[in-house]
Structure formats: structure tokens, C-alpha cells
Design a protein around this motif. Sequence first.
Motif, PDB file in Angstrom:
ATOM      1  N   ASN A   1      60.391  36.119  76.649  1.00 63.28           N
ATOM      2  CA  ASN A   1      60.457  36.280  78.110  1.00 63.28           C
ATOM      3  C   ASN A   1      60.944  35.016  78.813  1.00 63.28           C
ATOM      4  N   GLU A   2      61.370  34.028  78.023  1.00 61.70           N
ATOM      5  CA  GLU A   2      61.807  32.756  78.613  1.00 61.70           C
ATOM      6  C   GLU A   2      63.005  32.978  79.549  1.00 61.70           C
ATOM      7  N   LYS A   3      63.850  33.954  79.195  1.00 61.22           N
ATOM      8  CA  LYS A   3      65.048  34.227  80.010  1.00 61.22           C
ATOM      9  C   LYS A   3      64.693  34.757  81.401  1.00 61.22           C
ATOM     10  N   ASP A   4      63.482  35.343  81.560  1.00 61.15           N
ATOM     11  CA  ASP A   4      63.082  35.930  82.844  1.00 61.15           C
ATOM     12  C   ASP A   4      62.606  34.884  83.851  1.00 61.15           C
ATOM     13  N   ILE A   5      62.446  33.626  83.410  1.00 60.78           N
ATOM     14  CA  ILE A   5      61.958  32.579  84.322  1.00 60.78           C
ATOM     15  C   ILE A   5      62.952  32.368  85.467  1.00 60.78           C
ATOM     16  N   ALA A   6      64.239  32.598  85.185  1.00 61.73           N
ATOM     17  CA  ALA A   6      65.275  32.378  86.210  1.00 61.73           C
ATOM     18  C   ALA A   6      65.098  33.291  87.415  1.00 61.73           C
TER      19      ALA A   6
END
Length: 782
Positions: free
Chosen positions: A737-742
Motif C-alpha cells: 500500500n506504499e503507492k497509496d501514500i501519494a
Amino acid sequence: MVNKIKKVPLLPLRGLIVFPSMVLHLDVGRDKSIAALEKAMVDDQLIFLAAQKKTSIDQPKIDEIYRIGTLAKVNQMLKMPNGTLRVLVEGLDRYEIVRTIDEEDEVLVEIAQLEEVHADQTEEEALMRALLEQFEQYTKLSRKVSSATAQSVVDMEDPARAADIISSHLSIKLKEKQTLLEMTNVTERMQHIISLITNEKKVLSIEKKIGERVKTSMEKTQKEYYLREQLKAIQKELGDRDGKSGEVSELREKIDESDMPEHIYEIALKELGRYEKVPQSSGESSVIRNYLDWLLDLPWTKQTQDTIDINEAEKVLNEGHYGLEKVKERILEYLAVQKLTNSLKGPILCLVGPPGVGKTSLARSIAQSVNRNFVRISLGGVRDEAEIRGHRRTYIGAMPGRIIQGMKKAGTINPVFLLDEIDKMSNDFRGDPSAAMLEVLDPEQNNSYSDHFIEETYDLSKVLFIATANNVNSIPGPLLDRMELISLSGYTEVEKLHIAKEHLLPKQVKENGLKPSNLQIRDEALLQIVRTYTREAGVRSLERQLAKVCRKAAKIIISGEKKRVVVTVKNLEDFLEKPLYRYGLMEVEDQVGAATGLAYTSAGGDILSIEVSHYPGKGKLILTGKLGEVMQESAQAASSYVRSRAKELQIPADFYEKFDIHIHVPEGATPKDGPSAGITIATALVSSLTGRAVRKEVGMTGEITLRGRVLPIGGLKEKSLSAHRAGLTTIIIPKENEKDIASIPESVQQNVTFIPVSHLDEVLEIALVEEENENQSSGNRN
């Protein structure tokens, strides 16, 4: 065979053929034609008559005139007042132009006579009898040939002369008559005439049938009109001034003036005829009348002109909504594409988000920006297919479905149509309304949408459909596949503060009869209301609290205590009483056996406190807090993982035999479910069994496997907003889910640290307090 060369003037004829033995009047007005006639009268009164190939030419050249014509004698010539000549000519014989002699005032031609060719006398006699019989039948059908003319032809004995006279009276094209004139073989000429008469008889027979049919129809119409007038007179005598006939006349006038397509127009007239015949007291009468009213009220062709201006659309969206930058950007992209394609056909937009974030108002702003009518229907609680498709016209009170009702309300065929709460539809024994919505939301099918009540197809292809939903998980897959999802998550504190100042407060001041000068709420007080009087993703509760402040201020001003009210943090409780929530819901200090999870609900993000306690027993696993099946399975998976890793975690290997474990999630009246609480349950369980406290500022979300892997979750943005509202400063999330931080707002990212993990060991290392600090939390151990 050619002989008898003559030199005579040429008179071109327009749309007329003169046969030998034919006597008729001609009106001549062209200069050259008049000169030719005058030349003929000076000489021997002979003139050559030949037809023009094209009647549109005023001054034809010699190659634009047929070469074969008729030599005629001018018996009489009379000058008319308008300058034209009326002449009486008599056709003599067939001739052909041999040579043209051009002179200044007239055209002289040299012509040669064409001798007629005769066949066997008996054959000619037989053909002539057949020809006369056919012509006699033709005259009975045609009104253009008088009985005297027919009789004179019948009395003729010369086959060639009879054929020419018959040819002159046939209603055939000029080219066909020229063909007959050029035929020198009398037998062939008679055969060709018989063929032409046979064809003309068929045409005249059909015309006669059509005429009789029209006459019958006119007589029927006249009869109906007469009877209707009698009925009106009877109704007038009975005291019923117009009666049903007046109503029928009014409906017929409306149908004639409507914009219905041709096939709908015919159906409306047919139903009107039935309505006229059915007694007024009959139940069927009201059903038909209701149907006609719907056909008349529906828009069939009326539409508004789209004015897609991206700059204006952006201005409208910014005026009505603060924040939601990515959502507004997506809507503007959508409108830009429609501008380039010159059409609003495309994907069906579905605005997904918790209540109160502005989904409906966004749809209204889209309609305003493209200059379209806006209509909204609510699908919450709809569980009958007939609500969408309509009821069949078999009983009194039948109605169209909500789609057709919405189109009537819109008044145009291209509105912005909002399908509100599309995720709240259900189904029962009366059908599945979500299946009926498939045709509505399919651009390939909705140009011929069928409603059970209307029965005829209706075009929905020009409608811009926008749906709203709180939770996409409850939308059936096929229906979800037809829509493009646009996510609207909750607002941050800063965004709520701006929304309150720029939109909500001015609106409530106006609705409560105040003026802007009467009430001021300081920014600190507004922020306090957001933090301690509301706990939501949207702004509805915030608006209600502001309305309460405005009402209190109105009372103060009306009572004469003050003319201007200023609300500050100090006097806020005078307007709103005690705070409803405690700002910063995280634990006051580190706790053993208690971990903070993050949940995603239909109302947005929320934090979830999970407590674990163990005590002597026989190894039972007790779950409380109204947990769903998925959370129960997550608890069992966490327990199995801890048992498999007991040695590494420094937990007695036989703990599951000596202790009962109780896992509880507070707020037991609220149902809870979902896979993302797996690592939270495991962390609380390890904390309880090891006596190590969980850090109070840490929140976590993630699904757990039996091997301790942390799997991805959904709704990270909403969960992060809830963690930020609760005062958490560290959030443990799955690595994937690191990509959803943006997608998380900058204001949240500045105050919250996100730590991606892929295994539960990493979670425990971050969340649990170090061994040497345990004594500080010993008072909180079980």
C-alpha cells in the motif's frame, strides 16, 4: 424508303408530338417560330413540325431537335393580344430532315417523306381489331378521351391512320410518342401501341381502386364528423357542455402539436381512439388517459444546448467545493474529452465516498457547468424491479419506472441524471432492480430503453448518468463494471475549516435570518467545533452545529441583549454545551493488551481499539464486540500464528492449554467486519501474553496470514484521515500500500509517519515498547 424532297420552314415543338391525320391548335410565341409560320403562310402553308429533345431549352439548335417529325398544313392563323400566334395545323405525313438551310430570320430544312411499310392485309386486319378493342377498354378507364373521339376511331378503316390517332390520345411520355412516330412499319406500330395500352390499363385500374378507397375513407370521415356533431348537441342538451368529446378534441390537439416520433404519434392516436370509445365510468378509461398523459408529458426530442467551457466549469466547481482537487481534476478531464468528441457519451461516473462529502452537490455543479437540466432519483431501499422498469398497464394506478419519471421531471432528453445511493438497492421475490439498471447504464443499449408501462423504446443515450455510493462492495459486479469510480474521501481539519468559513457559515447565517455583521465565529472556535463537536468524514454534522450556533445568536439578537455576537473558544460551550467528543482519541499512555487499528466504514475512516486479556483456563478463544465472520477468522489466524511462533516471542509453549484468551472490540452494539484488523489483533495478543505495552501513538492496518505475512488493504486515505483526527503520529501499513501514500493530503503526511511493513515481526518491533521500558507500564498489565 425515302422520296419526295421538300424545302419548308421548321417549327420546333416543346413537349408535344403531332402525328399525321391529327388536327390541333398551337400557340406560338418564339421569334424564330413566328417567322417560320409567316414564311409558310407566304409560300404554300406547309411547315415541318418536330419535337425538341429537351423542353427546358428556349432556342434549340438543330441537333437538339428530333430529325423525324410531321409535315403539316397551316389552315388558320390568328394573332393574339399578347403578341403570340394561335394556329390550326393538320398533320399530313412523316418526314425526316435531310439538310438544314440557315437564314437570318427563320430556319428552312430540306425534308424527305418516309413511306409506310405494310404487312399482310389479314394480319393487319387482325391487329387493328385487337387495337380498337384495347383502345375502347382504355377509354372506359381514362377520363381524358371522350366517347365521341373513341367512336370516331372505331369507325376508321385505315390501320395506319387509326394507329396514329390512337397514339395521339395516349397518356404516355414524349419519348414513347416519338418512338411511335418514327415507326414506319404499321404492323410493328400497332403491336407496340397494344403493349403500351395494356400497361396503361393496369396503371389506370390501380388508380381507380385508390380513388375508390379514398372516397370510402372520406365518406367514413364525414359520417364520423356528422355523428360527433350530433353527440355534442345531445350532450349540450343534457347539460354536459363538452363531455368526453371535448376532452378527446383537446387531447388530439395536444398530440398533433407534440414532438413525438412518428411511431409514438401513431400509437397515441390509436390509444386516443380506444379512449373515445370506452365509457367514462370504465376503469380502462382512466388507465388509457393516464397512459396518454405520460406520452404527452415525456420529452421526445427537446434538448438543451451543451456549453462545455472548461474554465467556466472549473470556476463553478471551485465555487461550490473546497478541496477535492483530484476529483475536480478528473471531472474537468472528462468534460474536456466530451468537448473534443462533441458528445457527452462516455463512461458512467460513480462518485464513491462517505456521507456529507459533497457527492450530490458535485453532480449538480457538473450539470450547471455544461448547461443541462439536473434531475435526481434516490435508489436507497429500492428492491422491486418495477421501481426501475415500471408496472405493466394491466391495472389502475400503474406507473412508469423511476427512470422515465425522472425524464419527465427533467423535461429534456439530455439532462444530468443523478442515481443517488446506487449501493443501497436490494432484491427480493419481486425481482432484482440492480439487474434492471444494467440496461440503463449501458451506452450500447440505452438508446432503446424499454419501460413496462410505456411499452415503446425510449432513447436514453443522450443522458449523462452520474451515480453515487458509500460502499462499492455492495454493488453487483456487472453493474460496477459499467461505471468509472471516482473516490471522494473525507476532509482534513484544514479543509473543514475553510468549508465552514466559505460555504457553511454564510449559508446558515442567511437561512437563520441573520446578517454577516450580526455573527462572527473566530477561526479557533471553528477549529474547536470541528475537533470536539463532530466526528465524521463529511461536513453534515459540522453544518448542524453551525446552525445551532446561528439559532442561539438569533435569539440573543432578537431579545435585545446584543446586536453583534462573537463566538470564541471560551464562550463556545454557551452555544453548543459540553463537547461531544474528546479530541485525540488515542490512549493517554502505553497499554498492555490494547492496540489501535484503523477501519474503513460507509461513514468514512475510523479508529478501532482492540483489547486482549488472558487468564487461567483451558485454552478457550472468546470473541466479543459483535464481530463478523471475517474478523473472527482474523482472530483465529492471529492466535495460530502466535502459537507457531511462541518460542521466538518468549511465550510459554503451552499457553493455549493453561490460559483462556478473550479478544474484545469496544462499542459492542456496532457490527464490525473486515480483514484489515489482522495485524492489530495479533499485536494486542502478543502484547497481552508477553506483558510488553503497545505504543499509544501507533495505529495499524493490514491483513495477516498464518505465516505472518502482511497483505494489502483498501481505504488507506480514509483510514489515515481518521488516524490524523485521533492524534496518532505513526501508522503501520502493508508494504504493497506504499503507492497509496501519494493520494493522502499533504497536511496529513506532514503530521503522520507512514511505515510500510511486509511481516508481522516488523509490526511487533515497531509497535511494542522496548523490554527495558516495561516496568513503566507494569501497572497496566493483566
